[in-house]
Design a protein around this motif. Sequence first.
Motif, PDB file in Angstrom:
ATOM      1  N   ASP A 235       6.580  25.226   7.446  1.00 24.11           N
ATOM      2  CA  ASP A 235       7.906  25.731   7.788  1.00 24.11           C
ATOM      3  C   ASP A 235       7.884  26.533   9.094  1.00 24.11           C
ATOM      4  OD1 ASP A 235      10.623  25.778   7.288  1.00 24.11           O
ATOM      5  OD2 ASP A 235      10.553  27.699   6.227  1.00 24.11           O
ATOM      6  N   ILE A 236       7.060  26.090  10.030  1.00 22.34           N
ATOM      7  CA  ILE A 236       6.966  26.721  11.344  1.00 22.34           C
ATOM      8  C   ILE A 236       7.943  26.037  12.294  1.00 22.34           C
ATOM      9  CG2 ILE A 236       5.445  27.055  13.337  1.00 22.34           C
ATOM     10  CD1 ILE A 236       3.107  27.134  11.290  1.00 22.34           C
ATOM     11  N   LYS A 237       8.595  26.808  13.120  1.00 19.69           N
ATOM     12  CA  LYS A 237       9.558  26.248  14.066  1.00 19.69           C
ATOM     13  C   LYS A 237       8.850  25.376  15.091  1.00 19.69           C
ATOM     14  CE  LYS A 237      13.057  27.437  17.528  1.00 19.69           C
ATOM     15  NZ  LYS A 237      13.765  28.534  18.243  1.00 19.69           N
ATOM     16  N   VAL A 238       9.407  24.195  15.333  1.00 16.86           N
ATOM     17  CA  VAL A 238       8.885  23.277  16.345  1.00 16.86           C
ATOM     18  C   VAL A 238      10.021  22.950  17.305  1.00 16.86           C
ATOM     19  CG1 VAL A 238       7.791  21.051  16.802  1.00 16.86           C
ATOM     20  CG2 VAL A 238       7.279  22.275  14.679  1.00 16.86           C
ATOM     21  N   THR A 239       9.782  23.136  18.588  1.00 18.68           N
ATOM     22  CA  THR A 239      10.792  22.819  19.592  1.00 18.68           C
ATOM     23  C   THR A 239      10.127  22.064  20.733  1.00 18.68           C
ATOM     24  OG1 THR A 239      12.587  23.738  20.947  1.00 18.68           O
ATOM     25  CG2 THR A 239      10.510  24.977  20.884  1.00 18.68           C
ATOM     26  N   ALA A 240      10.900  21.715  21.741  1.00 16.75           N
ATOM     27  CA  ALA A 240      10.347  20.904  22.829  1.00 16.75           C
ATOM     28  C   ALA A 240      10.937  21.282  24.173  1.00 16.75           C
ATOM     29  CB  ALA A 240      10.601  19.424  22.563  1.00 16.75           C
ATOM     30  N   VAL A 241      10.131  21.085  25.199  1.00 13.97           N
ATOM     31  CA  VAL A 241      10.599  21.131  26.584  1.00 13.97           C
ATOM     32  C   VAL A 241      10.703  19.678  27.024  1.00 13.97           C
ATOM     33  CG1 VAL A 241      10.086  21.846  28.940  1.00 13.97           C
ATOM     34  CG2 VAL A 241       9.424  23.321  27.025  1.00 13.97           C
ATOM     35  N   PRO A 242      11.915  19.112  27.051  1.00 13.91           N
ATOM     36  CA  PRO A 242      12.055  17.693  27.400  1.00 13.91           C
ATOM     37  C   PRO A 242      11.488  17.412  28.779  1.00 13.91           C
ATOM     38  CG  PRO A 242      14.107  18.595  26.538  1.00 13.91           C
ATOM     39  CD  PRO A 242      13.207  19.760  26.818  1.00 13.91           C
ATOM     40  N   GLY A 243      10.896  16.249  28.899  1.00 16.69           N
ATOM     41  CA  GLY A 243      10.301  15.908  30.187  1.00 16.69           C
ATOM     42  C   GLY A 243      10.243  14.415  30.408  1.00 16.69           C
ATOM     43  N   PRO A 244       9.536  13.994  31.436  1.00 17.52           N
ATOM     44  CA  PRO A 244       9.439  12.572  31.782  1.00 17.52           C
ATOM     45  C   PRO A 244       8.853  11.746  30.640  1.00 17.52           C
ATOM     46  CG  PRO A 244       8.621  13.948  33.564  1.00 17.52           C
ATOM     47  CD  PRO A 244       8.800  14.843  32.393  1.00 17.52           C
ATOM     48  N   SER A 245       9.300  10.506  30.555  1.00 23.21           N
ATOM     49  CA  SER A 245       8.810   9.587  29.533  1.00 23.21           C
ATOM     50  C   SER A 245       8.623   8.211  30.148  1.00 23.21           C
ATOM     51  CB  SER A 245       9.808   9.490  28.370  1.00 23.21           C
ATOM     52  OG  SER A 245       9.519   8.391  27.538  1.00 23.21           O
ATOM     53  N   ALA A 246       7.394   7.679  30.076  1.00 23.53           N
ATOM     54  CA  ALA A 246       7.148   6.345  30.614  1.00 23.53           C
ATOM     55  C   ALA A 246       7.924   5.294  29.835  1.00 23.53           C
ATOM     56  CB  ALA A 246       5.650   6.043  30.563  1.00 23.53           C
ATOM     57  N   VAL A 247       8.124   5.525  28.540  1.00 21.95           N
ATOM     58  CA  VAL A 247       8.855   4.563  27.706  1.00 21.95           C
ATOM     59  C   VAL A 247      10.282   4.390  28.213  1.00 21.95           C
ATOM     60  CG1 VAL A 247       9.728   4.073  25.397  1.00 21.95           C
ATOM     61  CG2 VAL A 247       7.452   5.072  25.676  1.00 21.95           C
ATOM     62  N   LEU A 248      11.009   5.489  28.335  1.00 16.22           N
ATOM     63  CA  LEU A 248      12.412   5.410  28.745  1.00 16.22           C
ATOM     64  C   LEU A 248      12.559   5.017  30.208  1.00 16.22           C
ATOM     65  CD1 LEU A 248      13.898   8.509  26.892  1.00 16.22           C
ATOM     66  CD2 LEU A 248      13.942   6.112  26.197  1.00 16.22           C
ATOM     67  N   THR A 249      11.636   5.487  31.054  1.00 18.33           N
ATOM     68  CA  THR A 249      11.709   5.130  32.471  1.00 18.33           C
ATOM     69  C   THR A 249      11.518   3.627  32.665  1.00 18.33           C
ATOM     70  OG1 THR A 249      10.836   7.308  33.067  1.00 18.33           O
ATOM     71  CG2 THR A 249      10.762   5.599  34.757  1.00 18.33           C
ATOM     72  N   ALA A 250      10.517   3.065  32.004  1.00 20.84           N
ATOM     73  CA  ALA A 250      10.272   1.629  32.125  1.00 20.84           C
ATOM     74  C   ALA A 250      11.431   0.831  31.541  1.00 20.84           C
ATOM     75  CB  ALA A 250       8.969   1.264  31.405  1.00 20.84           C
ATOM     76  N   LEU A 251      11.936   1.271  30.424  1.00 16.81           N
ATOM     77  CA  LEU A 251      13.060   0.576  29.791  1.00 16.81           C
ATOM     78  C   LEU A 251      14.260   0.531  30.728  1.00 16.81           C
ATOM     79  CD1 LEU A 251      13.927  -0.674  27.011  1.00 16.81           C
ATOM     80  CD2 LEU A 251      14.890   1.567  26.482  1.00 16.81           C
ATOM     81  N   ALA A 252      14.559   1.665  31.349  1.00 12.90           N
ATOM     82  CA  ALA A 252      15.712   1.730  32.242  1.00 12.90           C
ATOM     83  C   ALA A 252      15.531   0.855  33.480  1.00 12.90           C
ATOM     84  CB  ALA A 252      15.961   3.182  32.654  1.00 12.90           C
ATOM     85  N   LEU A 253      14.298   0.756  33.986  1.00 14.74           N
ATOM     86  CA  LEU A 253      14.038  -0.013  35.202  1.00 14.74           C
ATOM     87  C   LEU A 253      13.844  -1.510  34.951  1.00 14.74           C
ATOM     88  CD1 LEU A 253      11.486   2.330  37.039  1.00 14.74           C
ATOM     89  CD2 LEU A 253      13.918   2.037  37.539  1.00 14.74           C
ATOM     90  N   SER A 254      13.648  -1.901  33.703  1.00 11.18           N
ATOM     91  CA  SER A 254      13.262  -3.273  33.385  1.00 11.18           C
ATOM     92  C   SER A 254      14.334  -4.307  33.690  1.00 11.18           C
ATOM     93  CB  SER A 254      12.866  -3.382  31.912  1.00 11.18           C
ATOM     94  OG  SER A 254      14.015  -3.212  31.073  1.00 11.18           O
ATOM     95  N   GLY A 255      15.594  -3.899  33.597  1.00 12.95           N
ATOM     96  CA  GLY A 255      16.671  -4.872  33.745  1.00 12.95           C
ATOM     97  C   GLY A 255      16.952  -5.636  32.464  1.00 12.95           C
ATOM     98  N   LEU A 256      16.302  -5.247  31.379  1.00  9.01           N
ATOM     99  CA  LEU A 256      16.501  -5.888  30.082  1.00  9.01           C
ATOM    100  C   LEU A 256      17.438  -5.032  29.228  1.00  9.01           C
ATOM    101  CD1 LEU A 256      12.783  -6.919  29.458  1.00  9.01           C
ATOM    102  CD2 LEU A 256      14.673  -8.405  30.164  1.00  9.01           C
TER     103      LEU A 256
END
Length: 284
Positions: free
Chosen positions: A106-127
């Motif tokens: 029950d420890i708090k988990v948070t994130a500092v959003p940052g770059p992602s190769a998955v989303l970057t490649a997906l966006a650039l793919s044209g698919l």
Amino acid sequence: MTGTLVLAGTPIGDIADAPPRLTAELAGADVIAAEDTRRLRRLTQALDVQPSGRVVSYFEGNESARTPELVEALVGGARVLLVTDAGMPSVSDPGYRLVAAAVAKDIKVTAVPGPSAVLTALALSGLPVDRFCFEGFLPRKAGERLSRLREVAGERRTLVYFEAPHRLDDTLAAMAEVFGTQRRAAVCRELTKTYEEVKRGPLGELAAWAAEGVRGEITVVVEGAPETVESLDAEELVRRVRVREEAGERRKEAIAAVAADAGLPKREVFDAVVAAKNAAPPSA
């Protein structure tokens, strides 16, 4: 009061992509768990920040053993920052075990959003990007790799994979075999870096291109399986293969074409052809 686990995204190439909050978290964390402490040192130097907390390594080899130590620090009230070599922790990188253990306490988990190769490649793919699934790294062994690909041969969503450059040609060849040589794909290389390249085309062409050798960090995006307009039974699959053979195509190419048109794995069409051949009465 328990502490907080912070998952921080780090640049996948260009240091200027570092999220603004990353500098503050690096400076203020009580503990920094880094996949590679040497790369962390280069990152902090590039960002001109001096960590005040304790730095420990946290990678695949010691992840299981070090997780309890980090959870103990979290239970004691520490702010623990988790960073990997590039991108978001837990995404084909260390992190999942620590997150799961923290959640269980029950420890708090948070994130500092940052770059992602998955989303970057997906966006650039044209698919298509409206629906997709991330498959991570494929198995290294050829048989296991083919089996994994066959599992998703009929997947309608766009597929995203990570791959090592020295295995890219084998992977693309296996994809062409299972998904069909005409299935569209994009190989994204060295994203956000100086020699960034996105190579788009049918899997068959990309496999031939990769056979010459490719360098860098690789993300592969593959078009989802086409919608099957009609449900084809084994007899109809065999008939379509026979028609193509009679038109002059070799059996291997005919099977691949029928499978691609029907949105089916080549193995399914091949098995139907073999079954029909074995069931045929012997010629006089």
